[in-house]
Scaffold this motif. Structure first.
Motif, PDB file in Angstrom:
ATOM      1  N   ASN A  84       0.682  -1.183  -0.155  1.00 11.57           N
ATOM      2  CA  ASN A  84       0.044   0.112   0.040  1.00 11.57           C
ATOM      3  C   ASN A  84       0.969   1.251   0.090  1.00 11.57           C
ATOM      4  O   ASN A  84       0.753   2.174   0.701  1.00 11.57           O
ATOM      5  CB  ASN A  84      -0.939   0.011   1.109  1.00 11.57           C
ATOM      6  N   GLN A  85       1.765   1.491  -0.944  1.00 11.36           N
ATOM      7  CA  GLN A  85       2.827   2.598  -0.954  1.00 11.36           C
ATOM      8  C   GLN A  85       2.274   3.395  -2.081  1.00 11.36           C
ATOM      9  O   GLN A  85       1.470   3.137  -3.193  1.00 11.36           O
ATOM     10  CB  GLN A  85       4.121   2.056  -1.501  1.00 11.36           C
ATOM     11  N   ILE A  86       1.830   4.814  -2.005  1.00 14.09           N
ATOM     12  CA  ILE A  86       1.409   5.619  -2.588  1.00 14.09           C
ATOM     13  C   ILE A  86       2.496   6.154  -3.757  1.00 14.09           C
ATOM     14  O   ILE A  86       3.649   6.458  -3.461  1.00 14.09           O
ATOM     15  CB  ILE A  86       0.754   6.998  -2.181  1.00 14.09           C
ATOM     16  N   ILE A 100      -1.843   2.941  -6.008  1.00 14.18           N
ATOM     17  CA  ILE A 100      -1.297   2.288  -4.538  1.00 14.18           C
ATOM     18  C   ILE A 100      -0.541   1.144  -5.200  1.00 14.18           C
ATOM     19  O   ILE A 100      -1.203   0.504  -5.781  1.00 14.18           O
ATOM     20  CB  ILE A 100      -2.520   1.905  -3.727  1.00 14.18           C
ATOM     21  N   SER A 102       1.824  -2.354  -4.089  1.00 14.42           N
ATOM     22  CA  SER A 102       2.206  -3.360  -3.073  1.00 14.42           C
ATOM     23  C   SER A 102       3.327  -4.227  -3.784  1.00 14.42           C
ATOM     24  O   SER A 102       3.016  -4.655  -4.821  1.00 14.42           O
ATOM     25  CB  SER A 102       1.130  -4.151  -2.364  1.00 14.42           C
ATOM     26  N   GLU A 137      -9.411   4.291   2.477  1.00 10.67           N
ATOM     27  CA  GLU A 137      -8.922   4.725   1.086  1.00 10.67           C
ATOM     28  C   GLU A 137     -10.041   6.003   0.769  1.00 10.67           C
ATOM     29  O   GLU A 137      -9.246   6.822   0.287  1.00 10.67           O
ATOM     30  CB  GLU A 137      -9.691   3.771   0.042  1.00 10.67           C
ATOM     31  N   VAL A 140      -7.214   8.365   2.126  1.00 10.03           N
ATOM     32  CA  VAL A 140      -6.105   8.612   1.370  1.00 10.03           C
ATOM     33  C   VAL A 140      -6.542   9.426   0.271  1.00 10.03           C
ATOM     34  O   VAL A 140      -5.970  10.453  -0.374  1.00 10.03           O
ATOM     35  CB  VAL A 140      -5.958   7.129   0.739  1.00 10.03           C
ATOM     36  N   LYS A 172      -1.014   2.958  10.098  1.00 12.40           N
ATOM     37  CA  LYS A 172       0.307   2.408  10.046  1.00 12.40           C
ATOM     38  C   LYS A 172       0.312   1.037   9.617  1.00 12.40           C
ATOM     39  O   LYS A 172       1.001   0.383   8.616  1.00 12.40           O
ATOM     40  CB  LYS A 172       1.067   2.560  11.483  1.00 12.40           C
ATOM     41  N   TYR A 175      -0.551   0.873   5.841  1.00  8.34           N
ATOM     42  CA  TYR A 175       0.124   1.570   4.792  1.00  8.34           C
ATOM     43  C   TYR A 175       1.624   1.553   5.109  1.00  8.34           C
ATOM     44  O   TYR A 175       2.732   2.274   4.473  1.00  8.34           O
ATOM     45  CB  TYR A 175      -0.249   3.020   4.575  1.00  8.34           C
ATOM     46  N   HIS A 176       1.917   1.024   6.332  1.00 15.03           N
ATOM     47  CA  HIS A 176       3.474   0.906   6.855  1.00 15.03           C
ATOM     48  C   HIS A 176       4.045   2.438   6.873  1.00 15.03           C
ATOM     49  O   HIS A 176       5.055   2.549   6.871  1.00 15.03           O
ATOM     50  CB  HIS A 176       4.275  -0.123   5.955  1.00 15.03           C
ATOM     51  N   TYR A 182       2.629   9.854   5.309  1.00 17.18           N
ATOM     52  CA  TYR A 182       1.746   9.485   4.300  1.00 17.18           C
ATOM     53  C   TYR A 182       1.679  11.112   3.522  1.00 17.18           C
ATOM     54  O   TYR A 182       1.952  11.185   2.328  1.00 17.18           O
ATOM     55  CB  TYR A 182       0.616   8.918   4.670  1.00 17.18           C
TER      56      TYR A 182
END
Length: 255
Positions: A84-86, A100, A102, A137, A140, A172, A175-176, A182
């Motif tokens: 889930n990295q933007i 997004i 992954s 979402e 986001v 967290k 999305y880590h 973010y």
């Protein structure tokens, strides 16, 4: 070499039935060895075979490709998934859209990391089946549409009816990164685009991307990109070609 990825390549075909999901498999050198139909069509190819063996440097502007490949190395070196990295991703000539992404490391039967597999989802189109993810979402997408405005974490938490501590913890886990990280990531992505797509000064770009202190912007840019905004422009000014002026998403639909 592809024999080492036999199971992954066999499963990749299933993703042709998921048109809103973009799948790829790369080897240790970040060369594409599999891509589903949605991805190779988005990249402008007539078949998967035309894309195989290429790297992001062959497909994307250098200023984006180098960062995609750096993240590949991070996943392979750590041996852990990065969900889930933007990212800003070219979708059509001259157009960047928010996705997004992954990624997860791929291992051989002996445990050796031999590459990565990844999936991307277009945030403008994607709809998650998981209720908890749908709620986040919404947050986001709100940040992506309003990153130039002041954003407070307690306001974002209120959007999903959580306390700040609950929101921070769940965000967290998904999305880590923390909500603050973010927001910063989105603003820096937008700033990278603005630096190359516009002739604005560093101060003007900082303001347009939600930074209200040029010094803080320059410090964060150098910390996360490893280079100053001015030097970034000099390094990549011939890289992007035609870029759209806006990174905006379509208006939010009524819920």
């Amino acid at each position: 070499m592809n024999a080492r990825f036999g199971a992954e390549l066999a499963l990749a075909g299933l993703f042709d039935y998921l048109p809103d999901v973009y799948l790829y498999v790369k080897d240790r050198e970040s060369r594409f060895i599999a891509a589903n139909q949605s991805l190779w069509k988005m990249r402008g190819y007539e078949s998967e075979s035309e894309m195989l063996g290429k790297t992001d440097l062959d497909l994307h502007p250098r200023y984006l490709a180098e960062r995609y490949m750096a993240e590949d190395r991070q996943v392979m070196e750590s041996g852990t998934p990065l969900p889930n990295q933007i990212w800003l991703v070219p979708s059509q000539p001259g157009e960047l859209k928010w996705f997004i992404s992954s990624k997860m490391p791929l291992k051989s039967a002996t445990g050796e990391i031999i590459g990565i597999a990844g999936v991307m989802r277009d945030l403008e189109k994607a709809k998650s089946a998981a209720t908890s993810f749908d709620a986040f979402e919404k947050v986001v997408n709100f940040v992506l549409r309003n990153y130039e405005q002041p954003l407070r974490v307690n306001d974002l938490a209120a959007m999903v009816h959580l306390s700040v501590s609950q929101f921070d913890r769940r965000f967290k886990a998904l999305y880590h990164m923390t909500p603050q990280q973010y927001i910063l990531r989105v603003r820096l992505h937008a700033a990278c685009h603005e630096i190359l797509a516009s002739g604005g000064t560093v101060a003007q770009i900082a303001t347009r991307c939600g930074f209200y202190d040029q010094s803080y912007f320059s410090k964060q840019f150098r910390k996360h990109l490893g280079i100053s905004p001015t030097d970034y422009r000099l390094r990549y000014q011939d890289s992007p070609g035609q870029l759209s002026d806006s990174l905006g998403l379509a208006p939010l639909l009524p819920s």
